[in-house]
Design a protein around this motif. Structure first.
Motif, short mmCIF file in Angstrom:
data_model
loop_
_atom_site.label_atom_id
_atom_site.label_comp_id
_atom_site.label_asym_id
_atom_site.label_seq_id
_atom_site.Cartn_x
_atom_site.Cartn_y
_atom_site.Cartn_z
N UNK A 183 0.85 -1.19 0.00
CA UNK A 183 0.00 0.00 0.00
C UNK A 183 0.89 1.25 0.00
N UNK A 184 0.99 1.91 -1.15
CA UNK A 184 1.88 3.06 -1.30
C UNK A 184 1.56 4.21 -0.34
N UNK A 185 0.30 4.38 0.01
CA UNK A 185 -0.08 5.49 0.88
C UNK A 185 0.56 5.39 2.26
N UNK A 186 1.03 4.20 2.61
CA UNK A 186 1.64 4.00 3.93
C UNK A 186 3.15 3.81 3.86
N UNK A 187 3.73 3.98 2.69
CA UNK A 187 5.17 3.75 2.52
C UNK A 187 6.02 4.61 3.45
N UNK A 188 5.56 5.81 3.76
CA UNK A 188 6.29 6.71 4.67
C UNK A 188 6.64 6.03 5.99
N UNK A 189 5.75 5.16 6.48
CA UNK A 189 5.91 4.56 7.80
C UNK A 189 7.12 3.64 7.89
#
Length: 104
Positions: free
Chosen positions: A12-18
């Motif tokens: 899930x790219x939207x959570x890659x920051x984590x």
């Protein structure tokens, strides 16, 4: 944040920051302290800024979940990035949507 990291690991790219963050703590004097890993240090300042914005959104959502009064037009939370014991970046005090990072 553990759930966000699991989502990132599942693609899930939207959570890659984590995946660049090892933890977030609040300090009354210094604001939010974001503990980053080795991979964060290898990013460009532009990508670090993207992660900073994602962290700020995450913090705001967590504040809402615990019942804090956060309005859509409230300023972003002030954050400090730490790698080990070193401060490697921070949002600007007067404009927390902008960041300053030390040279790696």
């Amino acid at each position: 944040m553990i759930q966000d990291q699991k989502e990132a690991e599942n693609g899930e790219d939207a959570y890659a920051w984590s995946l660049f963050v090892g933890g977030i703590v609040y300090d009354k004097r210094r604001g939010f302290i974001v503990k980053v890993n080795d991979n964060f240090q290898q990013l460009s300042n532009a990508n670090k800024t993207i992660i900073g914005h994602s962290v700020q959104s995450f913090i705001q959502s967590q504040l809402l979940m615990i019942g804090k009064d956060v309005q859509p037009d409230d300023p972003y939370p002030y954050i400090n990035f730490h790698y080990g014991y070193d401060r490697v970046g921070h949002s600007r005090m007067w404009d927390p949507a902008k960041f300053k990072f030390s040279e790696s």
